[in-house]
Structures are given as C-alpha cells and as structure tokens.
Scaffold this motif. Structure first.
Motif, PDB file in Angstrom:
ATOM      1  N   LYS A  20      56.951 -43.603 -38.144  1.00 50.96           N
ATOM      2  CA  LYS A  20      56.735 -42.312 -37.493  1.00 50.96           C
ATOM      3  C   LYS A  20      55.773 -42.503 -36.325  1.00 50.96           C
ATOM      4  CE  LYS A  20      54.588 -37.836 -38.597  1.00 50.96           C
ATOM      5  NZ  LYS A  20      53.944 -37.048 -39.686  1.00 50.96           N
ATOM      6  N   PRO A  21      56.142 -42.028 -35.142  1.00 51.68           N
ATOM      7  CA  PRO A  21      55.241 -42.218 -34.001  1.00 51.68           C
ATOM      8  C   PRO A  21      53.952 -41.425 -34.137  1.00 51.68           C
ATOM      9  CG  PRO A  21      57.064 -40.770 -33.406  1.00 51.68           C
ATOM     10  CD  PRO A  21      57.371 -41.290 -34.774  1.00 51.68           C
ATOM     11  N   VAL A  22      52.910 -41.925 -33.502  1.00 49.55           N
ATOM     12  CA  VAL A  22      51.620 -41.233 -33.465  1.00 49.55           C
ATOM     13  C   VAL A  22      51.535 -40.495 -32.130  1.00 49.55           C
ATOM     14  CG1 VAL A  22      49.118 -41.492 -33.549  1.00 49.55           C
ATOM     15  CG2 VAL A  22      50.573 -43.023 -34.903  1.00 49.55           C
ATOM     16  N   PRO A  23      51.258 -39.190 -32.141  1.00 44.96           N
ATOM     17  CA  PRO A  23      51.192 -38.433 -30.881  1.00 44.96           C
ATOM     18  C   PRO A  23      50.205 -39.054 -29.889  1.00 44.96           C
ATOM     19  CG  PRO A  23      51.188 -36.937 -32.753  1.00 44.96           C
ATOM     20  CD  PRO A  23      51.047 -38.323 -33.316  1.00 44.96           C
ATOM     21  N   LYS A  24      50.585 -39.028 -28.619  1.00 42.50           N
ATOM     22  CA  LYS A  24      49.779 -39.677 -27.590  1.00 42.50           C
ATOM     23  C   LYS A  24      48.403 -39.046 -27.443  1.00 42.50           C
ATOM     24  CE  LYS A  24      50.078 -41.751 -23.028  1.00 42.50           C
ATOM     25  NZ  LYS A  24      50.915 -41.968 -21.824  1.00 42.50           N
ATOM     26  N   ASP A  25      48.297 -37.716 -27.637  1.00 43.91           N
ATOM     27  CA  ASP A  25      46.985 -37.090 -27.493  1.00 43.91           C
ATOM     28  C   ASP A  25      46.022 -37.571 -28.575  1.00 43.91           C
ATOM     29  OD1 ASP A  25      48.521 -35.723 -29.422  1.00 43.91           O
ATOM     30  OD2 ASP A  25      47.389 -33.874 -29.157  1.00 43.91           O
ATOM     31  N   PHE A  50      41.298 -51.850 -23.629  1.00 43.31           N
ATOM     32  CA  PHE A  50      42.260 -51.624 -24.705  1.00 43.31           C
ATOM     33  C   PHE A  50      43.693 -51.768 -24.200  1.00 43.31           C
ATOM     34  CE2 PHE A  50      38.563 -48.784 -25.245  1.00 43.31           C
ATOM     35  CZ  PHE A  50      38.024 -49.320 -26.403  1.00 43.31           C
ATOM     36  N   VAL A  51      44.528 -52.371 -25.034  1.00 41.63           N
ATOM     37  CA  VAL A  51      45.968 -52.405 -24.773  1.00 41.63           C
ATOM     38  C   VAL A  51      46.652 -51.800 -25.999  1.00 41.63           C
ATOM     39  CG1 VAL A  51      48.002 -53.811 -24.314  1.00 41.63           C
ATOM     40  CG2 VAL A  51      45.792 -54.461 -23.314  1.00 41.63           C
ATOM     41  N   VAL A  52      47.398 -50.737 -25.772  1.00 41.85           N
ATOM     42  CA  VAL A  52      48.072 -50.023 -26.863  1.00 41.85           C
ATOM     43  C   VAL A  52      49.550 -50.392 -26.843  1.00 41.85           C
ATOM     44  CG1 VAL A  52      48.552 -47.766 -27.893  1.00 41.85           C
ATOM     45  CG2 VAL A  52      46.407 -48.137 -26.631  1.00 41.85           C
ATOM     46  N   VAL A  53      50.018 -51.000 -27.911  1.00 41.69           N
ATOM     47  CA  VAL A  53      51.405 -51.470 -27.997  1.00 41.69           C
ATOM     48  C   VAL A  53      52.196 -50.541 -28.916  1.00 41.69           C
ATOM     49  CG1 VAL A  53      52.933 -53.353 -28.692  1.00 41.69           C
ATOM     50  CG2 VAL A  53      50.719 -53.863 -27.613  1.00 41.69           C
ATOM     51  N   GLN A  54      53.275 -49.971 -28.375  1.00 41.16           N
ATOM     52  CA  GLN A  54      54.181 -49.138 -29.165  1.00 41.16           C
ATOM     53  C   GLN A  54      55.636 -49.593 -29.058  1.00 41.16           C
ATOM     54  OE1 GLN A  54      52.524 -45.497 -27.093  1.00 41.16           O
ATOM     55  NE2 GLN A  54      52.751 -44.633 -29.138  1.00 41.16           N
ATOM     56  N   ASP A  55      55.961 -50.341 -28.037  1.00 43.35           N
ATOM     57  CA  ASP A  55      57.338 -50.765 -27.800  1.00 43.35           C
ATOM     58  C   ASP A  55      57.838 -51.678 -28.921  1.00 43.35           C
ATOM     59  OD1 ASP A  55      59.701 -51.128 -25.941  1.00 43.35           O
ATOM     60  OD2 ASP A  55      59.055 -53.206 -26.190  1.00 43.35           O
ATOM     61  N   PRO A  56      58.907 -51.306 -29.620  1.00 41.22           N
ATOM     62  CA  PRO A  56      59.398 -52.115 -30.756  1.00 41.22           C
ATOM     63  C   PRO A  56      59.766 -53.539 -30.371  1.00 41.22           C
ATOM     64  CG  PRO A  56      60.406 -49.942 -30.762  1.00 41.22           C
ATOM     65  CD  PRO A  56      59.685 -50.075 -29.455  1.00 41.22           C
ATOM     66  N   GLU A  57      60.368 -53.709 -29.208  1.00 39.17           N
ATOM     67  CA  GLU A  57      60.779 -55.056 -28.781  1.00 39.17           C
ATOM     68  C   GLU A  57      59.566 -55.947 -28.548  1.00 39.17           C
ATOM     69  OE1 GLU A  57      63.192 -57.131 -25.086  1.00 39.17           O
ATOM     70  OE2 GLU A  57      63.664 -55.061 -25.628  1.00 39.17           O
ATOM     71  N   PHE A  58      58.522 -55.388 -27.941  1.00 37.96           N
ATOM     72  CA  PHE A  58      57.317 -56.181 -27.698  1.00 37.96           C
ATOM     73  C   PHE A  58      56.588 -56.468 -29.009  1.00 37.96           C
ATOM     74  CE2 PHE A  58      52.911 -56.936 -26.296  1.00 37.96           C
ATOM     75  CZ  PHE A  58      53.147 -57.937 -25.367  1.00 37.96           C
ATOM     76  N   ARG A  59      56.591 -55.499 -29.921  1.00 40.69           N
ATOM     77  CA  ARG A  59      55.977 -55.735 -31.234  1.00 40.69           C
ATOM     78  C   ARG A  59      56.668 -56.893 -31.949  1.00 40.69           C
ATOM     79  NH1 ARG A  59      56.657 -51.617 -34.754  1.00 40.69           N
ATOM     80  NH2 ARG A  59      57.677 -50.119 -33.398  1.00 40.69           N
ATOM     81  N   TYR A 104      52.652 -55.496 -40.325  1.00 36.40           N
ATOM     82  CA  TYR A 104      53.087 -54.554 -41.367  1.00 36.40           C
ATOM     83  C   TYR A 104      53.955 -53.420 -40.820  1.00 36.40           C
ATOM     84  CZ  TYR A 104      49.445 -57.183 -43.698  1.00 36.40           C
ATOM     85  OH  TYR A 104      48.676 -58.207 -44.196  1.00 36.40           O
ATOM     86  N   ASN A 105      54.736 -53.718 -39.785  1.00 38.99           N
ATOM     87  CA  ASN A 105      55.629 -52.728 -39.180  1.00 38.99           C
ATOM     88  C   ASN A 105      54.909 -51.460 -38.739  1.00 38.99           C
ATOM     89  OD1 ASN A 105      58.182 -54.175 -39.472  1.00 38.99           O
ATOM     90  ND2 ASN A 105      57.936 -53.864 -41.666  1.00 38.99           N
ATOM     91  N   ALA A 106      53.651 -51.581 -38.383  1.00 40.52           N
ATOM     92  CA  ALA A 106      52.884 -50.424 -37.902  1.00 40.52           C
ATOM     93  C   ALA A 106      53.463 -49.957 -36.570  1.00 40.52           C
ATOM     94  CB  ALA A 106      51.419 -50.792 -37.735  1.00 40.52           C
ATOM     95  N   PRO A 107      53.524 -48.657 -36.338  1.00 39.07           N
ATOM     96  CA  PRO A 107      54.095 -48.158 -35.082  1.00 39.07           C
ATOM     97  C   PRO A 107      53.204 -48.374 -33.862  1.00 39.07           C
ATOM     98  CG  PRO A 107      53.290 -46.340 -36.406  1.00 39.07           C
ATOM     99  CD  PRO A 107      53.184 -47.568 -37.254  1.00 39.07           C
ATOM    100  N   VAL A 108      51.909 -48.607 -34.102  1.00 36.97           N
ATOM    101  CA  VAL A 108      50.969 -48.803 -32.999  1.00 36.97           C
ATOM    102  C   VAL A 108      50.070 -50.002 -33.290  1.00 36.97           C
ATOM    103  CG1 VAL A 108      49.144 -47.770 -31.580  1.00 36.97           C
ATOM    104  CG2 VAL A 108      50.917 -46.309 -32.576  1.00 36.97           C
ATOM    105  N   LYS A 157      50.807 -62.585 -20.468  1.00 35.70           N
ATOM    106  CA  LYS A 157      50.964 -61.891 -19.183  1.00 35.70           C
ATOM    107  C   LYS A 157      50.974 -60.384 -19.374  1.00 35.70           C
ATOM    108  CE  LYS A 157      53.988 -61.578 -15.143  1.00 35.70           C
ATOM    109  NZ  LYS A 157      55.255 -62.053 -14.502  1.00 35.70           N
ATOM    110  N   ALA A 158      51.683 -59.912 -20.397  1.00 41.47           N
ATOM    111  CA  ALA A 158      51.768 -58.470 -20.646  1.00 41.47           C
ATOM    112  C   ALA A 158      50.406 -57.879 -21.014  1.00 41.47           C
ATOM    113  CB  ALA A 158      52.780 -58.193 -21.753  1.00 41.47           C
ATOM    114  N   LEU A 159      49.619 -58.630 -21.785  1.00 42.73           N
ATOM    115  CA  LEU A 159      48.288 -58.172 -22.172  1.00 42.73           C
ATOM    116  C   LEU A 159      47.250 -58.423 -21.080  1.00 42.73           C
ATOM    117  CD1 LEU A 159      48.085 -59.350 -25.912  1.00 42.73           C
ATOM    118  CD2 LEU A 159      48.820 -57.142 -25.025  1.00 42.73           C
TER     119      LEU A 159
END
Length: 203
Positions: A20-25, A50-59, A104-108, A157-159
């Motif tokens: 389940k996604p975590v709201p951006k706010d 801080f770098v916040v990763v949510q993209d499934p492919e990058f995870r 652990y398959n965390a969304p963020v 590079k991404a980070l």
C-alpha cells in the motif's frame, strides 16, 4: 500518555509490509522530522540528505545488488554457527515469493546519506524519521545490508553517491502487514528482540 513517548515506545522493527503506498504529504512530514534532528556545531548545518525510493523497478535493482552480500554472510555461518544460521534464514524460508529479506518488500526506502564521519549526526536523523513514521501508524526498519549497493554503478548514479559519502540506514517505511501466515509470524517471533528494562544509576 504523552504522544511523543508513545511513539518512541511503539517503534519497532517491521519486516512485513502491506503493498500500500504511503501518501506523499505524510512522507514529506517524516522527512522534515528527520531534517529537524540535532547535529554537531562543527558542521554548522545539517550534513545529511535524503533519497526516497518508491519505484518498484528501482527497488528490485537495489535488492539484486544487496542480496548477494546477505547470502554470502549467512552462508558463512552455516557450519561455524549453525544456530545463528538457522535464525538468520528462518524468515527467508518462511516468506512467499518474491522473497525479499533485505527490504522486506517495503513500499518506501529512505536513504539517509551524508559525508563519511557523520555517523552520529545522520543516525540522529534516522531515529527522528522512525519515530515520526511510527506516529503516523507506519512501520519502519533500519536495514544494514540495504546499504551495500555501491557495487552497482547505475544505483550509485541514481542516488548521486559521492566517494566521500556514506549511507546511514536505509530505513524502510510502510504499513505493517496484518494477515501474516503462521510460518512468517513464527519466524518473526524467532528473530524478534529480547528487550529488557532500562538500567540507570542515579547519583
């Protein structure tokens, strides 16, 4: 109970998350809490970013990079420390596919990044993030193996990781999974902490 103390007491390491996604706010508020952590006067300003990763492919790229380090470390325990090996692998064995014993398959995933030598400062920011997340009903986990991704040039590079920077954390964020299988629930109990009462000398 004081809500800050309640959040501190309720914070725990969560190793199973809802998809389940975590709201951006909420994420923004949590990052701001991390940024409000104390730091040494020598730095004169916050040394972290801080770098916040949510993209499934990058995870998935993160997992594929870090997992071999976990496997090599755990495999090294098999003969020398069989009990420790059993404990280290019980959750992995209990997991359904896709097995992710790193993030652990965390969304963020939140990477707290700062100059080498700023371990204390950046750890304070990590703690603020985890307590703030708990206050929103989120689970967190500080995962050391998750930082072992510098061997992947694409990830580096991404980070935007520099030679003189280190990763503190990363920290997983997400809503704790409630409908756990019996196997996973038992494995989580096996690797859970044995917390003790505070020891303090009063003078």
């Amino acid at each position: 109970m004081n809500p800050v103390i309640e959040a501190i007491k309720n914070r725990c390491s969560v190793r199973a998350y809802e998809p389940k996604p975590v709201p951006k706010d909420i994420l923004n508020t949590i990052i701001e809490a991390g940024n409000a952590a104390p730091f040494t006067s020598i730095t004169r300003s916050q040394p972290w970013r801080f770098v916040v990763v949510q993209d499934p492919e990058f995870r998935q790229k993160l997992f594929q990079t870090a997992f071999p380090f976990w496997k090599n470390s755990v495999d090294g325990m098999k003969d020398a420390y069989p009990e420790l090996y059993k404990m280290a692998t019980c959750l992995y064995d209990a997991m359904d596919d896709p097995k992710d014993v790193i993030y652990y398959n965390a969304p963020v995933i939140v990477f707290v990044i700062g100059p080498v030598g700023n371990g204390v400062n950046c750890s304070l920011a990590c703690e603020n993030i985890m307590i703030a997340a708990t206050s929103f009903g989120l689970g967190t986990c500080y995962v050391g193996f998750g930082a072992m991704i510098k061997g992947n040039a694409e990830v580096v590079k991404a980070l935007e990781l520099k030679e003189d920077e280190a990763i503190f954390g990363p920290i997983l964020l997400g809503y704790p999974k409630t409908n756990l299988s019996e196997k996973v629930a038992n494995a989580l109990k096996t690797i859970g902490p044995n917390k003790k009462e505070a020891t303090a000398k009063w003078i």
